[in-house]
Scaffold this motif. Sequence first.
Motif, PDB file in Angstrom:
ATOM      1  N   THR A  69     -63.006  89.534  16.634  1.00 50.49           N
ATOM      2  CA  THR A  69     -63.966  88.509  17.026  1.00 50.49           C
ATOM      3  C   THR A  69     -65.019  88.420  15.938  1.00 50.49           C
ATOM      4  OG1 THR A  69     -63.666  88.755  19.407  1.00 50.49           O
ATOM      5  CG2 THR A  69     -65.766  87.884  18.676  1.00 50.49           C
ATOM      6  N   LEU A  70     -65.156  87.252  15.340  1.00 54.89           N
ATOM      7  CA  LEU A  70     -66.140  87.016  14.288  1.00 54.89           C
ATOM      8  C   LEU A  70     -67.270  86.163  14.833  1.00 54.89           C
ATOM      9  CD1 LEU A  70     -64.120  86.095  11.054  1.00 54.89           C
ATOM     10  CD2 LEU A  70     -65.319  88.239  11.535  1.00 54.89           C
ATOM     11  N   LEU A  71     -68.494  86.614  14.634  1.00 55.64           N
ATOM     12  CA  LEU A  71     -69.655  85.806  14.984  1.00 55.64           C
ATOM     13  C   LEU A  71     -70.133  85.068  13.744  1.00 55.64           C
ATOM     14  CD1 LEU A  71     -69.613  88.125  17.262  1.00 55.64           C
ATOM     15  CD2 LEU A  71     -71.926  87.334  17.708  1.00 55.64           C
ATOM     16  N   THR A  72     -70.433  83.793  13.907  1.00 54.63           N
ATOM     17  CA  THR A  72     -70.834  82.964  12.778  1.00 54.63           C
ATOM     18  C   THR A  72     -72.233  83.327  12.287  1.00 54.63           C
ATOM     19  OG1 THR A  72     -71.684  81.293  14.294  1.00 54.63           O
ATOM     20  CG2 THR A  72     -69.396  81.043  13.533  1.00 54.63           C
ATOM     21  N   SER A  73     -72.527  82.948  11.063  1.00 56.57           N
ATOM     22  CA  SER A  73     -73.846  83.228  10.470  1.00 56.57           C
ATOM     23  C   SER A  73     -74.828  82.123  10.839  1.00 56.57           C
ATOM     24  CB  SER A  73     -73.723  83.336   8.946  1.00 56.57           C
ATOM     25  OG  SER A  73     -73.199  82.126   8.410  1.00 56.57           O
ATOM     26  N   THR A  74     -75.038  81.947  12.144  1.00 61.62           N
ATOM     27  CA  THR A  74     -75.858  80.832  12.646  1.00 61.62           C
ATOM     28  C   THR A  74     -76.951  81.294  13.602  1.00 61.62           C
ATOM     29  OG1 THR A  74     -74.166  80.506  14.365  1.00 61.62           O
ATOM     30  CG2 THR A  74     -74.023  79.114  12.406  1.00 61.62           C
ATOM     31  N   TYR A  75     -77.203  82.586  13.640  1.00 55.04           N
ATOM     32  CA  TYR A  75     -78.138  83.151  14.620  1.00 55.04           C
ATOM     33  C   TYR A  75     -79.491  82.443  14.593  1.00 55.04           C
ATOM     34  CZ  TYR A  75     -81.078  86.805  16.784  1.00 55.04           C
ATOM     35  OH  TYR A  75     -81.972  87.495  17.568  1.00 55.04           O
ATOM     36  N   GLN A  76     -80.022  82.183  13.396  1.00 52.96           N
ATOM     37  CA  GLN A  76     -81.339  81.557  13.268  1.00 52.96           C
ATOM     38  C   GLN A  76     -81.274  80.069  12.952  1.00 52.96           C
ATOM     39  OE1 GLN A  76     -82.788  84.883  10.619  1.00 52.96           O
ATOM     40  NE2 GLN A  76     -84.718  84.419  11.624  1.00 52.96           N
ATOM     41  N   ALA A  77     -80.077  79.522  12.929  1.00 52.74           N
ATOM     42  CA  ALA A  77     -79.932  78.125  12.540  1.00 52.74           C
ATOM     43  C   ALA A  77     -80.455  77.197  13.635  1.00 52.74           C
ATOM     44  CB  ALA A  77     -78.468  77.817  12.245  1.00 52.74           C
ATOM     45  N   SER A  78     -81.427  76.405  13.278  1.00 50.07           N
ATOM     46  CA  SER A  78     -81.951  75.347  14.153  1.00 50.07           C
ATOM     47  C   SER A  78     -82.573  74.308  13.245  1.00 50.07           C
ATOM     48  CB  SER A  78     -82.991  75.898  15.136  1.00 50.07           C
ATOM     49  OG  SER A  78     -84.190  76.227  14.450  1.00 50.07           O
ATOM     50  N   PHE A  79     -82.821  73.135  13.789  1.00 44.79           N
ATOM     51  CA  PHE A  79     -83.411  72.090  12.955  1.00 44.79           C
ATOM     52  C   PHE A  79     -84.786  72.501  12.437  1.00 44.79           C
ATOM     53  CE2 PHE A  79     -80.498  69.366  15.593  1.00 44.79           C
ATOM     54  CZ  PHE A  79     -79.604  69.131  14.569  1.00 44.79           C
ATOM     55  N   SER A  80     -85.529  73.273  13.228  1.00 43.44           N
ATOM     56  CA  SER A  80     -86.868  73.691  12.791  1.00 43.44           C
ATOM     57  C   SER A  80     -86.793  74.708  11.656  1.00 43.44           C
ATOM     58  CB  SER A  80     -87.654  74.266  13.970  1.00 43.44           C
ATOM     59  OG  SER A  80     -87.005  75.405  14.515  1.00 43.44           O
ATOM     60  N   THR A  81     -85.829  75.639  11.706  1.00 46.60           N
ATOM     61  CA  THR A  81     -85.733  76.609  10.612  1.00 46.60           C
ATOM     62  C   THR A  81     -85.232  75.943   9.335  1.00 46.60           C
ATOM     63  OG1 THR A  81     -83.570  77.278  11.516  1.00 46.60           O
ATOM     64  CG2 THR A  81     -85.456  78.684  12.002  1.00 46.60           C
ATOM     65  N   PHE A  82     -84.321  74.994   9.451  1.00 47.52           N
ATOM     66  CA  PHE A  82     -83.893  74.268   8.263  1.00 47.52           C
ATOM     67  C   PHE A  82     -85.042  73.437   7.687  1.00 47.52           C
ATOM     68  CE2 PHE A  82     -79.492  74.999   9.755  1.00 47.52           C
ATOM     69  CZ  PHE A  82     -78.929  75.406   8.554  1.00 47.52           C
ATOM     70  N   GLU A  83     -85.866  72.883   8.558  1.00 47.02           N
ATOM     71  CA  GLU A  83     -87.001  72.097   8.086  1.00 47.02           C
ATOM     72  C   GLU A  83     -87.969  72.975   7.293  1.00 47.02           C
ATOM     73  OE1 GLU A  83     -90.495  69.130   9.864  1.00 47.02           O
ATOM     74  OE2 GLU A  83     -89.030  70.086  11.210  1.00 47.02           O
ATOM     75  N   ARG A  84     -88.191  74.209   7.748  1.00 54.48           N
ATOM     76  CA  ARG A  84     -89.065  75.114   7.011  1.00 54.48           C
ATOM     77  C   ARG A  84     -88.485  75.490   5.653  1.00 54.48           C
ATOM     78  NH1 ARG A  84     -89.536  78.287  11.702  1.00 54.48           N
ATOM     79  NH2 ARG A  84     -89.046  80.219  10.588  1.00 54.48           N
ATOM     80  N   GLU A  85     -87.165  75.415   5.519  1.00 52.11           N
ATOM     81  CA  GLU A  85     -86.513  75.664   4.229  1.00 52.11           C
ATOM     82  C   GLU A  85     -86.428  74.406   3.375  1.00 52.11           C
ATOM     83  OE1 GLU A  85     -85.341  78.244   2.634  1.00 52.11           O
ATOM     84  OE2 GLU A  85     -84.688  79.818   4.020  1.00 52.11           O
ATOM     85  N   GLY A  86     -86.867  73.262   3.935  1.00 55.95           N
ATOM     86  CA  GLY A  86     -86.906  72.039   3.161  1.00 55.95           C
ATOM     87  C   GLY A  86     -85.702  71.130   3.321  1.00 55.95           C
ATOM     88  N   TYR A  87     -84.925  71.304   4.398  1.00 55.75           N
ATOM     89  CA  TYR A  87     -83.718  70.502   4.601  1.00 55.75           C
ATOM     90  C   TYR A  87     -83.893  69.553   5.788  1.00 55.75           C
ATOM     91  CZ  TYR A  87     -81.648  73.877   1.441  1.00 55.75           C
ATOM     92  OH  TYR A  87     -81.391  74.662   0.350  1.00 55.75           O
ATOM     93  N   ASP A  88     -83.399  68.321   5.624  1.00 58.68           N
ATOM     94  CA  ASP A  88     -83.484  67.356   6.711  1.00 58.68           C
ATOM     95  C   ASP A  88     -82.343  67.579   7.705  1.00 58.68           C
ATOM     96  OD1 ASP A  88     -81.201  66.289   5.519  1.00 58.68           O
ATOM     97  OD2 ASP A  88     -82.255  64.561   4.667  1.00 58.68           O
ATOM     98  N   ARG A  89     -82.326  66.770   8.754  1.00 60.73           N
ATOM     99  CA  ARG A  89     -81.360  66.963   9.831  1.00 60.73           C
ATOM    100  C   ARG A  89     -79.918  66.810   9.344  1.00 60.73           C
ATOM    101  NH1 ARG A  89     -78.482  64.922  14.139  1.00 60.73           N
ATOM    102  NH2 ARG A  89     -78.959  65.858  16.186  1.00 60.73           N
TER     103      ARG A  89
END
Length: 369
Positions: A69-89
Motif C-alpha cells: 500500500t503506497l500513500l501519495t505525497s499529498t499530505y499537505q497539498a491544498s490550494f492554500s499551501t500551493f498559494e503560499r508556494e506561489g502556484y495558482d489553482r
Amino acid sequence: MSYPQLSEIYDDHVNLADGGLGLVLEDKFGLQIAHTPLWSTRAVLDNKAQEPQALLQAHLAFLRAGARTLLTSTYQASFSTFEREGYDRKRALELMSSAVAIADKARSQYSYENTTENIRIVLSLGPFGSTVSPMQDYGGIYPPPYGPRAYTDNGENITSFGDDTIGKEKSIQALAEFHAERVLAYAENDQTWDTIDVIGFETLTLVREVTAIRRAVTIVEDTLRERKKRTKPWWITAVFPDGRCPETSVPKGDSIPVEEVAAAMMRDEISDGRPLAKPDGVGINCTEVQFLPALVGDFMQVAQHAFGQEAKWPWLILKPNGTGGNAETWAMDMARNVVNMWGIGWSGMIVGGCCKATPEFIEALHTRV
C-alpha cells in the motif's frame, strides 16, 4: 452496517503499508522539503529534474521492502499551501495529479519487474492543521472559522469551543467544505481519480474534524453520484502524542478520552437529517508504537459497542512512528502487541509506519506479518 469495500480491493486480511515518505526524501535523497508549506508534495515540482525521480525511487524503496500500500505525497497539498508556494489553482491541480501519477508509476514499474498486481494507492490527506503556518496537525489550534483562535506564541492556545455550540457548528461546516473541496479536486481529472484506490485522512486531533470529514465524504459521495463517478473506500486515523488526544474538553481543560475520538469515527450520527458517511477503516498513525496496545484496546471497546459481535467491523489501520533507528525492535513490538490482535472483530488490518519509519522498518515488519 458492513464494510465490504476494503475487503474487496485487498487480497489478504493483513496488508503492509509504507512508512515515513518525507524523511526518506530528505535523508536518503537530500531534498530540502521539511520547512516548506508543501513538505513531501514539493518533491513533485519539476523545477529541479531530480525531484520527481527521487519521489519515484522513494516509493520503490518501500515496495521493495514489502509494502503493498503506497500513500501519495499529498499530505499537505491544498490550494492554500500551493498559494503560499506561489502556484495558482490550475498549477496546483496539475501537481496534485502528478503526485498520484508518480505513485502509480512506481506501482507499475514494481509490478512489471516482480509480476505482482496487488499494490494499492492511497490518497494521503492530512488535517486542516497540516495546511496552516505554523503546522497544527499535532496541536489542532485553528483560526476562525475552523477553530476558536489562531495559534500564538504566547502560550494561550486553545482547541475547544467550550459551550459555544454555534462556533463549533460553524467550525465543522468550514472544515467539511475544506476537506470536500480537496477530495473533489482529485476527481476533476478522470485518470487521477481512477488511479486512486483508497482515500486516507490522517493525523486527526479534533473530534469535530472527524465529524467534519464524515460530513465532507457525504458531500463528496453525493457530488460524485451526480457526476456519475464512482466513490472510493476511505479510512481515517488519529494521532495520540504520549498516548493521549491533544484536544481538550473545554478551553485549557483536560484531554478528552481516546474513546470519544474512536466513537466519533464509528458511531451512527445524523447531520442535516441524514446519516453521516462511515469510514471503511479507522485507526491510529504518527504515534509511538508503545502506546498502540492501550489505544487499540480503547478502539475495540468502542467497536464492540457500535457493532457488536455479529456485524462486520471496519478495518483497523495502524501506522506508528519509527523509534530510535531500531527497526527490529519496532517490528517485534508491532507484531507481538498489535498485529496478532487483528482477528478480534476487525475485518482486516493495514499496518505500516509514519515518521522515522524508513524502508528498513517496513522490511523488518514484512518478515513478521
